[in-house]
Design an enzyme around this catalytic site. Structure first.
Site, PDB file in Angstrom:
ATOM      1  N   GLY A   1      -0.324  60.325  43.502  1.00 22.85           N
ATOM      2  CA  GLY A   1       0.924  60.831  42.942  1.00 22.85           C
ATOM      3  C   GLY A   1       2.144  59.959  43.108  1.00 22.85           C
ATOM      4  O   GLY A   1       3.206  60.262  42.555  1.00 22.85           O
TER       5      GLY A   1
ATOM      6  N   PRO B   1      -4.761  57.333  44.865  1.00 24.73           N
ATOM      7  CA  PRO B   1      -3.774  56.798  43.930  1.00 24.73           C
ATOM      8  C   PRO B   1      -4.399  56.448  42.581  1.00 24.73           C
ATOM      9  O   PRO B   1      -5.535  55.986  42.509  1.00 24.73           O
ATOM     10  CB  PRO B   1      -3.278  55.526  44.634  1.00 24.73           C
ATOM     11  CG  PRO B   1      -4.421  55.108  45.498  1.00 24.73           C
ATOM     12  CD  PRO B   1      -5.114  56.372  45.920  1.00 24.73           C
TER      13      PRO B   1
ATOM     14  N   CYS C   1       1.357  60.849  11.879  1.00 18.75           N
ATOM     15  CA  CYS C   1       2.048  61.787  11.001  1.00 18.75           C
ATOM     16  C   CYS C   1       2.629  62.961  11.792  1.00 18.75           C
ATOM     17  O   CYS C   1       2.189  64.094  11.660  1.00 18.75           O
ATOM     18  CB  CYS C   1       1.048  62.287   9.950  1.00 18.75           C
ATOM     19  SG  CYS C   1       1.765  63.419   8.785  1.00 18.75           S
TER      20      CYS C   1
HETATM   21  C1  LIG Z   1      -4.441  62.774  38.684  1.00 14.51           C
HETATM   22  C2  LIG Z   1      -4.901  62.907  40.073  1.00 14.51           C
HETATM   23  C3  LIG Z   1      -4.682  61.885  40.998  1.00 14.51           C
HETATM   24  C4  LIG Z   1      -3.903  60.635  40.677  1.00 14.51           C
HETATM   25  O1  LIG Z   1      -2.572  60.864  40.400  1.00 14.51           O
HETATM   26  P1  LIG Z   1      -1.575  59.616  40.219  1.00 14.51           P
HETATM   27  O2  LIG Z   1      -0.271  60.222  39.981  1.00 14.51           O
HETATM   28  O3  LIG Z   1      -2.072  58.838  39.065  1.00 14.51           O
HETATM   29  O4  LIG Z   1      -1.637  58.820  41.482  1.00 14.51           O
HETATM   30  C5  LIG Z   1      -5.203  62.031  42.265  1.00 14.51           C
HETATM   31  N1  LIG Z   1      -5.891  63.141  42.625  1.00 14.51           N
HETATM   32  C6  LIG Z   1      -6.116  64.151  41.766  1.00 14.51           C
HETATM   33  C7  LIG Z   1      -6.880  65.311  42.212  1.00 14.51           C
HETATM   34  C8  LIG Z   1      -5.619  64.067  40.474  1.00 14.51           C
HETATM   35  O5  LIG Z   1      -5.818  65.066  39.626  1.00 14.51           O
END
Ligand SMILES: *Cc1c(COP(=O)(O)O)cnc(C)c1O
Length: 433
Positions: free
Chosen positions: A245, A288, A356
């Site tokens: 995240g 990540p 479109c």
């Molecule tokens: C999407 C997701 C991530 C990665 O999120 P990022 O913002 O791209 O780092 C990690 N763990 C889970 C469970 C996710 O759904």
């Protein structure tokens, strides 16, 4: 240019370069639209994140979030660097194994898995992050039928309000993901009572594109608190997974993102204090996605036409079929006219795709050099949730993906053709003559 470019992008002789490659030449050689990824940047992003965490604690396992960019070549590079993966579907699981990732470094996530998904996880000895009591019951049955013990974690909803777009905040109290705090102990107790289930981990993921470290520290605090409660139940935790995240700066003028080091400095002391107090030594898992791949990739798109209407529109050949983020999340991406990278930014344009839909806008009201048809525009930071969310809307084949490494470049995914699209369609028996 009105902002500083990241290390792997540069302007030479007025043209935009990615690594050692002139973007205009790449566009000519491979055609447009085109995704171009820099392998050196990919590797250095990974190593930086990994090392930032391992400086605090040696037992860290990186699980690349496959959905951010599911190209097999990229998965293989991360596998070589020691990564496992957060997989969210059977397809991603297959791909992670094919890329050479070890089953013990994978976690099968998701709030809506099918029984076939669970069967595959059991068959391949991949741990499952459970998201409901129903799933626990189903997995127990499936593992029993296979004569195996399934190792699991639960996804915990830490109920944290994070500063990001609401569509990518996943750990809110109201989110569809995870088990509520007041049901977690019951969930682990129920898992311990299942004959074919062994709870070994904990999992959370609070959201995406988060540009502050505090929410991660808060989540870590909640995780170690819950770790205490379930350790008391008798669960022996071998991993605690705090998700991904961490965001990246998309607007290179106004946004800054915490570095991986700043992230680690905020999260690791909380995690380490917590486990020390409990006297446990679980692996720390992190997931990540965007932070590893986001800035590695540009989309090169050609200007089809320029039109002065309500605004000055630049009509390019890449739209939300290839980069959904602006339409889906109101996301901002920097755009650079690759063949005029050193020209003055004198005119305001809105860059729009070929789809479109009125909402097919790549970049709104941007100052750019004077644009003409045939110019090549680079859309920056398209490596995460770019190709992986691309579609064939308007019967547009998805474009190729190219990797550059040193002075080399090559296709890591060929472009689709209209035939590829048509080939999946079938004539119904009652329409046959
Ligand atoms: C999407 C997701 C991530 C990665 O999120 P990022 O913002 O791209 O780092 C990690 N763990 C889970 C469970 C996710 O759904």
């Amino acid at each position: 240019m009105t902002f500083t470019l990241p290390d792997h992008l540069s302007v030479r002789g007025g043209q935009l370069y990615i690594g050692q490659h002139d973007c205009v030449n790449l566009a000519e050689e491979y055609g447009t639209p085109l995704f171009v990824t820099d392998e050196e940047r990919l590797r250095s992003n990974f190593t930086r994140y990994d090392e930032a965490l391992k400086k605090h604690y040696s037992d860290v396992q990186m699980l690349y979030a496959a959905k951010a960019n599911g190209n097999l070549t990229i998965m293989k590079i991360f596998a070589q660097l020691g990564a496992g993966a957060d997989v969210f579907s059977s397809g991603e699981l297959h791909m992670a194994l094919l890329a050479g990732m070890l089953p013990e470094k994978l976690l099968f996530n998701g709030s809506s898995k099918t029984k076939d998904d669970l069967k595959l996880a059991v068959e391949k000895d991949v741990k499952v992050s459970l998201d409901s009591f129903d799933e626990l019951r189903q997995l127990n049955e499936i593992a029993g039928e296979a004569g195996k013990i399934a190792e699991v974690s639960f996804r915990i909803n830490p109920a944290i309000d994070v500063p990001t777009h609401p569509k990518i905040a996943t750990g809110l109290a109201t989110s569809k993901f995870g088990i509520k705090a007041d049901q977690i102990v019951d969930a682990y107790r129920a898992a311990m009572e299942c004959e074919n289930i062994l709870p070994v981990g904990m999992h959370c993921h609070i959201g995406s594109q988060i540009l502050a470290v505090e929410p991660f520290a808060k989540a870590a605090e909640i995780m170690v608190k819950v770790a205490g409660e379930i350790t008391d139940l008798g669960v022996r935790l071998t991993f605690i997974d705090i998700g991904g995240g961490l965001g990246i700066p998309y607007n290179h003028t106004t946004e800054t993102a915490p570095t991986p080091e700043e992230y680690a400095d905020a999260v690791m002391p909380v995690f380490l204090n917590g486990i020390r107090k409990l006297g446990i030594k679980p692996q720390l898992w992190v997931e990540p996605g965007r932070n590893l791949v986001g800035d590695t990739t540009v989309i090169l798109t050609k200007v089809n036409s320029v039109k002065t209407a309500h605004k000055k529109f630049v009509n390019v050949d890449a739209g939300f079929n290839l980069l959904l983020r602006p339409a889906m999340y109101d996301a901002y991406h920097e755009v650079i006219v690759a063949n005029k990278a050193d020209h003055d930014y004198e005119t305001e344009y809105t860059v729009t795709g070929p789809i479109c839909e009125t909402g097919d806008i790549i970049a709104n009201d941007r100052m750019l050099p004077h644009v003409e048809d045939g110019d090549i525009i680079a859309i920056l930071d398209a490596g995460a949730y770019g190709y992986s969310m691309a579609s064939q809307y308007n019967c547009r084949p998805r474009c190729p993906e190219v990797m550059v490494f040193g002075d080399r470049s090559g296709i890591m995914r060929r472009g689709e053709s209209v035939i590829d699209i048509l080939n999946t369609m079938k004539k119904l028996p009652w329409h046959e003559k």
